[in-house]
Write a protein that holds these residues in place. Structure first.
Motif, mmCIF file in Angstrom:
data_model
loop_
_atom_site.group_PDB
_atom_site.id
_atom_site.type_symbol
_atom_site.label_atom_id
_atom_site.label_comp_id
_atom_site.label_asym_id
_atom_site.label_seq_id
_atom_site.Cartn_x
_atom_site.Cartn_y
_atom_site.Cartn_z
ATOM 1 N N LEU A 269 7.136 -9.707 2.330
ATOM 2 C CA LEU A 269 6.025 -10.455 1.742
ATOM 3 C C LEU A 269 5.501 -11.483 2.741
ATOM 4 O O LEU A 269 4.279 -11.658 2.907
ATOM 5 N N MET A 270 6.410 -12.167 3.429
ATOM 6 C CA MET A 270 6.004 -13.150 4.432
ATOM 7 C C MET A 270 5.323 -12.476 5.620
ATOM 8 O O MET A 270 4.348 -13.005 6.179
ATOM 9 N N THR A 271 5.812 -11.300 6.019
ATOM 10 C CA THR A 271 5.187 -10.570 7.114
ATOM 11 C C THR A 271 3.752 -10.198 6.767
ATOM 12 O O THR A 271 2.856 -10.273 7.609
ATOM 13 N N SER A 272 3.523 -9.797 5.521
ATOM 14 C CA SER A 272 2.163 -9.453 5.096
ATOM 15 C C SER A 272 1.245 -10.665 5.181
ATOM 16 O O SER A 272 0.078 -10.559 5.585
ATOM 17 N N ALA A 273 1.751 -11.838 4.788
ATOM 18 C CA ALA A 273 0.942 -13.057 4.877
ATOM 19 C C ALA A 273 0.589 -13.369 6.331
ATOM 20 O O ALA A 273 -0.551 -13.738 6.646
ATOM 21 N N LEU A 274 1.554 -13.206 7.238
ATOM 22 C CA LEU A 274 1.285 -13.452 8.652
ATOM 23 C C LEU A 274 0.342 -12.400 9.225
ATOM 24 O O LEU A 274 -0.475 -12.702 10.111
ATOM 25 N N LEU A 275 0.439 -11.154 8.732
ATOM 26 C CA LEU A 275 -0.475 -10.106 9.189
ATOM 27 C C LEU A 275 -1.926 -10.439 8.842
ATOM 28 O O LEU A 275 -2.843 -10.136 9.613
ATOM 29 N N LEU B 250 6.174 -12.739 15.692
ATOM 30 C CA LEU B 250 4.871 -12.915 15.057
ATOM 31 C C LEU B 250 4.621 -14.395 14.748
ATOM 32 O O LEU B 250 3.510 -14.911 14.939
ATOM 33 N N MET B 251 5.660 -15.085 14.292
ATOM 34 C CA MET B 251 5.528 -16.519 14.012
ATOM 35 C C MET B 251 5.173 -17.293 15.273
ATOM 36 O O MET B 251 4.267 -18.136 15.275
ATOM 37 N N SER B 252 5.885 -17.022 16.363
ATOM 38 C CA SER B 252 5.630 -17.759 17.598
ATOM 39 C C SER B 252 4.246 -17.449 18.146
ATOM 40 O O SER B 252 3.604 -18.308 18.758
ATOM 41 N N LEU B 253 3.752 -16.239 17.914
ATOM 42 C CA LEU B 253 2.413 -15.873 18.364
ATOM 43 C C LEU B 253 1.344 -16.648 17.598
ATOM 44 O O LEU B 253 0.399 -17.185 18.177
ATOM 45 N N LEU B 254 1.498 -16.718 16.277
ATOM 46 C CA LEU B 254 0.462 -17.312 15.432
ATOM 47 C C LEU B 254 0.579 -18.823 15.305
ATOM 48 O O LEU B 254 -0.430 -19.522 15.182
ATOM 49 N N ALA B 255 1.810 -19.334 15.314
ATOM 50 C CA ALA B 255 2.003 -20.754 15.010
ATOM 51 C C ALA B 255 2.266 -21.609 16.227
ATOM 52 O O ALA B 255 1.997 -22.801 16.214
ATOM 53 N N VAL B 256 2.803 -21.040 17.287
ATOM 54 C CA VAL B 256 3.143 -21.829 18.463
ATOM 55 C C VAL B 256 2.202 -21.507 19.618
ATOM 56 O O VAL B 256 1.635 -22.388 20.253
ATOM 57 N N LYS B 257 2.000 -20.221 19.861
ATOM 58 C CA LYS B 257 1.169 -19.817 20.991
ATOM 59 C C LYS B 257 -0.298 -20.119 20.732
ATOM 60 O O LYS B 257 -1.025 -20.569 21.609
ATOM 61 N N LYS B 258 -0.739 -19.876 19.483
ATOM 62 C CA LYS B 258 -2.140 -20.120 19.143
ATOM 63 C C LYS B 258 -2.366 -21.549 18.655
ATOM 64 O O LYS B 258 -3.190 -22.271 19.142
ATOM 65 N N HIS B 259 -1.626 -21.951 17.648
ATOM 66 C CA HIS B 259 -1.749 -23.299 17.073
ATOM 67 C C HIS B 259 -0.362 -23.728 16.607
ATOM 68 O O HIS B 259 0.459 -22.898 16.262
ATOM 69 N N ARG B 260 -0.153 -25.007 16.544
ATOM 70 C CA ARG B 260 1.121 -25.513 16.004
ATOM 71 C C ARG B 260 0.903 -25.831 14.538
ATOM 72 O O ARG B 260 0.430 -26.911 14.191
ATOM 73 N N ARG B 261 1.260 -24.869 13.675
ATOM 74 C CA ARG B 261 1.032 -25.034 12.243
ATOM 75 C C ARG B 261 2.372 -24.945 11.525
ATOM 76 O O ARG B 261 3.005 -23.884 11.503
ATOM 77 N N PRO B 262 2.817 -26.052 10.942
ATOM 78 C CA PRO B 262 4.165 -26.081 10.360
ATOM 79 C C PRO B 262 4.354 -25.092 9.223
ATOM 80 O O PRO B 262 5.459 -24.592 9.024
ATOM 81 N N THR B 263 3.311 -24.779 8.458
ATOM 82 C CA THR B 263 3.466 -23.838 7.353
ATOM 83 C C THR B 263 3.823 -22.451 7.863
ATOM 84 O O THR B 263 4.720 -21.783 7.335
ATOM 85 N N ILE B 264 3.135 -22.005 8.904
ATOM 86 C CA ILE B 264 3.418 -20.686 9.466
ATOM 87 C C ILE B 264 4.804 -20.660 10.096
ATOM 88 O O ILE B 264 5.541 -19.676 9.995
ATOM 89 N N VAL B 265 5.173 -21.761 10.751
ATOM 90 C CA VAL B 265 6.518 -21.851 11.329
ATOM 91 C C VAL B 265 7.577 -21.725 10.235
ATOM 92 O O VAL B 265 8.562 -20.991 10.372
ATOM 93 N N LYS C 151 1.756 0.208 6.608
ATOM 94 C CA LYS C 151 1.857 -1.226 6.904
ATOM 95 C C LYS C 151 2.509 -1.500 8.252
ATOM 96 O O LYS C 151 1.948 -2.215 9.097
ATOM 97 N N TYR C 152 3.721 -0.945 8.463
ATOM 98 C CA TYR C 152 4.454 -1.292 9.669
ATOM 99 C C TYR C 152 4.038 -0.460 10.875
ATOM 100 O O TYR C 152 3.701 -1.002 11.938
ATOM 101 N N PHE D 58 -1.368 -4.966 0.773
ATOM 102 C CA PHE D 58 0.037 -5.087 1.155
ATOM 103 C C PHE D 58 0.730 -6.194 0.356
ATOM 104 O O PHE D 58 1.873 -6.030 -0.092
ATOM 105 N N LEU D 59 0.039 -7.323 0.184
ATOM 106 C CA LEU D 59 0.622 -8.440 -0.550
ATOM 107 C C LEU D 59 0.886 -8.074 -2.004
ATOM 108 O O LEU D 59 1.917 -8.475 -2.572
ATOM 109 N N CYS D 60 -0.024 -7.304 -2.628
ATOM 110 C CA CYS D 60 0.193 -6.882 -4.024
ATOM 111 C C CYS D 60 1.429 -6.008 -4.143
ATOM 112 O O CYS D 60 2.252 -6.184 -5.047
ATOM 113 N N ILE D 61 1.561 -5.067 -3.199
ATOM 114 C CA ILE D 61 2.715 -4.164 -3.232
ATOM 115 C C ILE D 61 4.001 -4.940 -2.976
ATOM 116 O O ILE D 61 5.000 -4.784 -3.703
ATOM 117 N N ASP D 62 3.997 -5.780 -1.933
ATOM 118 C CA ASP D 62 5.203 -6.551 -1.603
ATOM 119 C C ASP D 62 5.570 -7.521 -2.716
ATOM 120 O O ASP D 62 6.758 -7.732 -3.005
#
Length: 621
Positions: free
Chosen positions: A374-380, A86-101, A67-68, A402-406
């Motif tokens: 678990l949150m990292t897997s969701a962002l992955l 990872l959050m800033s890459l997906l939620a701020v740099k790409k889109h401003r999505r409050p859930t991911i933030v 995984k890592y 990964f999500l099942c294991i986490d």
């Protein structure tokens, strides 16, 4: 600071990574196997021991290696890793999505929560070897652990540049030593190696009922430091970390866990610390000293990581400004954050005294990190779809595994809440609340200021019509507004009835990338004669230095002389709105308190103290 400095070779970087990245996961054999066996009873059957060992080995492989090391480290934000990057890459740099933030921020807050436990459980478990070597010293284990922890936090203001150079070689000795001890244990019962077959772990999970499920909470302790591999990627790059993990750390951990299982199969007592039973009597005391040093290094890594994550959160606008000291001119990661250091010390020492033993701390340890993973897997999964362009089927299959294991580890760790697992969750919730209040209040301030904005041309026309005198020199007004006249400038003219000849409205912008190239640091536009709009851009791993960046203004045609500049900043008094459309009064009160106690912009932006004019104003939000 610039990152353009040359880096040493792969081998040297890999050795350095041993001391910074792998301290937490590298000292987990001190308490993991012992904790798991405590869950299964005093006399575990051979199939139970082999099943537990198989689960540990394959957890190390699947969670850490696959995984890592295999997936997460391939997703970076301009070289930086970790849940915030990872959050800033997906939620701020790409889109401003409050859930991911929200996911990323709570994941970061959870790391703070478990970070308070890591030094306590590591140092305690190392010193508890004295219970075997010299039982008469048992009453002194807890006071000694507290003294070591207090000393560790007390030396943080001095920086770790010198002692940090020894971290890698010391941890190399540690991993070599635990590998040798593991081989010695395996030689006493070689049949333990059959646990490499994952069937033993699967059979244990499905044949021991609820006990097997509870055991997963203990098995998870073997990978609690895996998140550090990803978070510290920016310090070393992925190649040295992968090299150290695959060539040294994973083999050493696997051998030591197998050695512990082997001596238990051979009849060793499970009431005492199994890790130290691997060690021959004549070298037990020196090995306890080595283990203590290794746990101190592991604790240092956690503290340094907390400092780094605090700086990232401040630059991204999620924490109030605090004083950050650079303790080394050579490493951008060598910083000291006083308030975080002392708060962590209070929390760690309090937890040490409250729980008293590493066994008790293990009952509270892991729940926060398991939720972060678990949150990292969701962002992955989102990264696989949006950055790598994977199909829904491919991304769902890999991230779903990964999500099942986490999820299994997290649910198993939920049973720890009543035994102290609530402590890191409470700490994380408090930190997340602070982040949310600060960001909400800051956003409301910007919105209020924009509502009062006066167009620059209209303002300058009023200056001419009112015959406001223009004095020689340059005035730089720090402002949050990107288009209107800075409110501080309006107030200054209103009260002082004068204005400098050259005007610069400067806005500092923190980007969602860790570093900004110097060529793109400053942008200047002359929007009106002698009125310049400037934007200074910084990454979330950098510390702003306004006088330094304005030194580039001459290159872009703006007549800014360092010895002839006056900086104007606002001192804001936060109030609640009286029209009923503002923020809740409790939130306003908390934000106002945080604003009053945050580091002043003069210090945060490195402005010269003798060249700053501070103007007070009230802002209702």
């Amino acid at each position: 600071m610039s990152r353009t400095q040359s880096k040493p070779g792969l081998g040297v970087m890999g050795l350095s990574a041993l001391g910074i990245v792998f301290g937490d996961i590298g000292t987990s054999p001190l308490y993991t196997f012992k904790t798991i066996l405590n869950m299964t009873g005093n006399m575990p059957a051979p199939d139970v021991i082999l099943g537990i060992l198989s689960l540990i080995l394959w957890t190390l492989v699947i969670v850490t290696s696959v995984k890592y090391v295999g997936f997460a480290m391939r997703v970076d934000n301009d070289g930086e890793g970790g849940v915030l990057a990872l959050m800033s890459l997906l939620a701020v740099k790409k889109h401003r999505r409050p859930t991911i933030v929200a996911i990323g921020l709570f994941g970061a807050a959870l790391i703070y929560g478990d970070g308070a436990i890591t030094p306590a459980i590591s140092v305690l478990s190392a010193l508890e070897g004295l219970n075997i070597a010299t039982p008469s010293l048992s009453p002194y284990v807890l006071p000694t652990a507290v003294a070591i922890l207090v000393a560790l936090f007390a030396i943080q203001p001095l920086g770790t540049e010198r002692i940090g150079k020894a971290f890698g070689p010391i941890m190399a000795v540690w991993f070599f030593s635990i590998a040798i001890l593991g081989l010695w244990g395996i030689s006493r019962h070689p049949a333990v190696l059959v646990a490499l077959n994952p069937i033993y772990g699967i059979r244990f999970l499905f044949s021991n009922g609820f006990t097997s499920f509870l055991v997963l909470g203990g098995v998870f302790l073997c990978v609690t430091g895996a998140e550090a591999l990803y978070a510290d990627m920016g310090h070393f790059g992925p190649r040295p970390i992968r090299l150290s993990w695959s060539a040294i750390v994973l083999p050493s951990l696997a051998l030591n866990y197998a050695g512990q299982a082997a001596i238990v199969l051979g009849g060793a007592s499970t009431t005492d610390n199994i890790f130290y039973q691997l060690c021959p009597g004549p070298i037990l005391i020196p090995f306890i000293v080595l283990a203590t040093i290794a746990t101190i290094i592991a604790s240092q890594s956690i503290i340094t990581g907390a400092f780094s994550m605090t700086r990232q959160a401040i630059q991204l606008g999620w924490l109030p400004r605090v004083r950050i000291a650079q303790t080394s001119a050579e490493g951008y990661g060598q910083i000291y954050v006083g308030i975080i250091n002392w708060l962590l010390m209070i929390a760690t020492v309090s937890l040490t005294l409250f729980f008293g033993k590493s066994d008790n701390l293990a009952a509270a340890y892991g729940i926060a990190v398991s939720l972060t993973m678990l949150m990292t897997s969701a962002l992955l999964f989102i990264a696989m779809r949006e950055i790598w362009g994977w199909s829904l089927l491919a991304g769902g299959a890999v991230a779903g595994a990964f999500l099942c294991i986490d999820t299994s580890f997290f649910v198993a760790n939920l049973t720890k809440i009543a035994d102290g697992g609530y402590v890191p969750l409470l700490l994380a919730s408090l930190i997340y609340g602070i982040m949310w209040v600060w960001h909400t209040g800051s956003t409301a301030v910007v919105q209020t200021l924009s509502e009062r904005g006066i167009p620059v041309r209209k303002f300058l026309e009023s200056v001419v019509s009112r015959k406001i005198p223009r004095v020689p020199g340059t005035a730089v007004f720090l402002t949050r507004t990107l288009s209107e006249t800075p409110p501080v400038m309006v107030w200054h003219v209103l009260r002082n009835r004068a204005l400098h000849e050259n005007l610069v409205a400067l806005t500092v912008v923190s980007e969602s990338v860790p570093w900004i190239e110097n060529s793109g640091r400053l942008s200047l536009t002359e929007i009106e004669p002698n009125f310049w709009r400037a934007t200074a851009r910084y990454g979330f791993m950098e510390r702003p230095d306004i006088p330094a960046v304005l030194g580039r203004a001459l290159e872009q045609g703006c007549p800014v002389q360092a010895d002839d500049v006056v900086y104007y900043v606002g001192h804001e008094t936060i109030l609640g709105r009286e029209d009923g459309r503002g923020l809740p009064l409790w939130l306003v009160a908390v934000f106002a308190w945080m604003e009053r106690n945050s580091v002043h912009v003069t210090d945060f932006f490195r402005l010269p103290s003798d060249g700053v004019v501070e103007i007070g104003r009230q802002i209702a939000i």
